[in-house]
Design a protein around this motif. Structure first.
Motif, PDB file in Angstrom:
ATOM      1  N   TYR A 104      38.587  41.678  52.371  1.00 20.20           N
ATOM      2  CA  TYR A 104      37.641  40.563  52.285  1.00 20.20           C
ATOM      3  C   TYR A 104      36.190  41.053  52.307  1.00 20.20           C
ATOM      4  N   ASP A 105      36.009  42.329  51.981  1.00 19.92           N
ATOM      5  CA  ASP A 105      34.663  42.928  51.977  1.00 19.92           C
ATOM      6  C   ASP A 105      34.446  43.623  50.638  1.00 19.92           C
ATOM      7  N   THR A 106      33.711  42.974  49.762  1.00 21.71           N
ATOM      8  CA  THR A 106      33.511  43.500  48.405  1.00 21.71           C
ATOM      9  C   THR A 106      32.814  44.850  48.414  1.00 21.71           C
ATOM     10  N   GLU A 107      31.691  44.941  49.112  1.00 21.07           N
ATOM     11  CA  GLU A 107      30.906  46.178  49.088  1.00 21.07           C
ATOM     12  C   GLU A 107      31.658  47.343  49.716  1.00 21.07           C
ATOM     13  N   ALA A 108      32.345  47.087  50.819  1.00 18.28           N
ATOM     14  CA  ALA A 108      33.102  48.164  51.476  1.00 18.28           C
ATOM     15  C   ALA A 108      34.250  48.639  50.595  1.00 18.28           C
ATOM     16  N   THR A 109      34.853  47.722  49.849  1.00 22.71           N
ATOM     17  CA  THR A 109      35.932  48.102  48.930  1.00 22.71           C
ATOM     18  C   THR A 109      35.403  49.006  47.828  1.00 22.71           C
ATOM     19  N   ILE A 110      34.245  48.680  47.297  1.00 24.31           N
ATOM     20  CA  ILE A 110      33.629  49.504  46.254  1.00 24.31           C
ATOM     21  C   ILE A 110      33.336  50.907  46.783  1.00 24.31           C
ATOM     22  N   VAL A 111      32.767  50.966  47.972  1.00 23.73           N
ATOM     23  CA  VAL A 111      32.440  52.268  48.574  1.00 23.73           C
ATOM     24  C   VAL A 111      33.702  53.094  48.787  1.00 23.73           C
ATOM     25  N   LYS A 112      34.759  52.458  49.331  1.00 18.11           N
ATOM     26  CA  LYS A 112      35.998  53.191  49.605  1.00 18.11           C
ATOM     27  C   LYS A 112      36.653  53.671  48.307  1.00 18.11           C
ATOM     28  N   ALA A 113      36.619  52.826  47.278  1.00 17.48           N
ATOM     29  CA  ALA A 113      37.197  53.219  45.991  1.00 17.48           C
ATOM     30  C   ALA A 113      36.520  54.478  45.465  1.00 17.48           C
TER      31      ALA A 113
END
Length: 329
Positions: A104-113
């Motif tokens: 549920y965290d767009t920015e954190a998902t992008i960073v982790k990807a």
């Protein structure tokens, strides 16, 4: 000589191994492979993979990570290392999942990807062989949209309905993974029945609806049926773009010799879905999810299950390497 159902199925559909078991992947030699936290946790528990665990831990420690960050970094490295080993055995792509706690965290998902892709690159693997796997929440789909715009291909998982599939199409994601078996399980419990005829199987029908909608509207996003409970479900979707299948079911298909017919084709896609003609926004997407009890429950329970699997792996790694004792030494 009659050929196996598995070999016949390969003529209609791209077969993907739903496994992190390297021996199984080597046995069935699929084009692609998918992983998730549960599969990584299972693979990590095998004694034959202890050297991979140790290499991941040593790398995280060498990079200077300490305490809780040490174990979390180890899990990320381990996940990628299994992906690298899988890619040595297949010609196609491997799906690698972002930590479900970030769903549920767009920015954190992008960073982790991007962190995962950076790890792959450090092992000599280019991004065209990786699908970043993200839960099909609104926030996850928006992360995928941003990643796809940068040329990073995504696999949107935990998908249980046309509303999620439409939002993924709006985001121009590479691939979606609708879950057949979990939908069936939910309806069996809700309707208090033991089974459905295959032509009325709710999970199979859900994938067929998404397939026809995509093909009717010339949507390029690939459809990969997932989470199967039987080979009957698998064969009922022959012709789907891809099917990701557990090794146990691949083995059954290899020993089955029925005639496999083409169940899905572009020519059949003449259904109309006018209520989904317009692009979904956050409000309309979440309203559709909230009004679909099955999808809402399965999406959240799927996320919770993947979080739990990662937590189990966390505990297992701490026990294996005596992390807590080392931290407080």
């Amino acid at each position: 000589m009659t050929t196996s159902a598995l070999n016949q199925l390969k003529l209609h559909t791209t077969i993907v191994a739903d496994s992190s078991d390297l021996d199984a992947i080597q046995q069935f030699l699929p084009l692609d492979a998918t992983t998730n936290p549960s599969l990584i946790t299972a693979a990590a528990s095998q004694a034959t993979n202890l050297h991979i665990l140790k290499a991941a831990f040593d790398q995280a420690h060498h990079e200077g990570y300490q305490q809780d960050q040490l174990i979390e970094r180890t899990i990320d490295i381990l996940t990628v290392k299994f992906g690298v080993e899988i890619l040595k055995l297949i010609r196609g792509r491997v799906s690698t999942e972002v930590d479900a706690a970030l769903s549920y965290d767009t920015e954190a998902t992008i960073v982790k990807a991007k962190e995962l892709l950076s790890l792959y690159k450090s092992y000599g693997i280019e991004k065209n062989r990786i699908l970043i796997k993200i839960a099909s929440t609104w926030e996850g789909i928006q992360a995928a949209k941003a990643l796809e715009a940068e040329g990073i291909k995504c696999n949107l998982t935990l998908l249980f309905g046309l509303h999620q599939a439409k939002a993924c199409a709006d985001a121009h994601v590479t691939l979606v993974s609708p879950f057949v078996g979990r939908i069936l399980d939910w309806y069996k419990k809700a309707d208090n029945v033991q089974s459905y005829p295959i032509d009325k199987d709710p999970g199979v029908l859900s994938v067929k609806q998404i397939y026809h909608f995509y093909k009717q509207h010339n949507i390029k996003t690939e459809i990969m049926g997932a989470s199967f409970r039987s080979i009957d479900q698998v064969l009922a979707l022959a012709g789907c773009d891809l099917l990701t299948i557990a090794p146990s079911l691949l083995a059954e298909l290899e020993q089955d010799f029925r005639v496999v017919e083409h169940a899905l084709s572009h020519q059949q896609s003449d259904l109309n879905h006018p209520y989904l003609a317009e692009a979904l926004n956050e409000k309309s997407f979440k309203a559709l999810i909230q009004h679909d009890l099955m999808a809402a429950q399965l999406l959240q329970s799927g996320i919770d299950g993947f979080i739990k699997a990662r937590e189990q792996l966390n505990i297992s790694l701490r026990q294996t390497f005596g992390i807590d004792a080392q931290i407080h030494a």
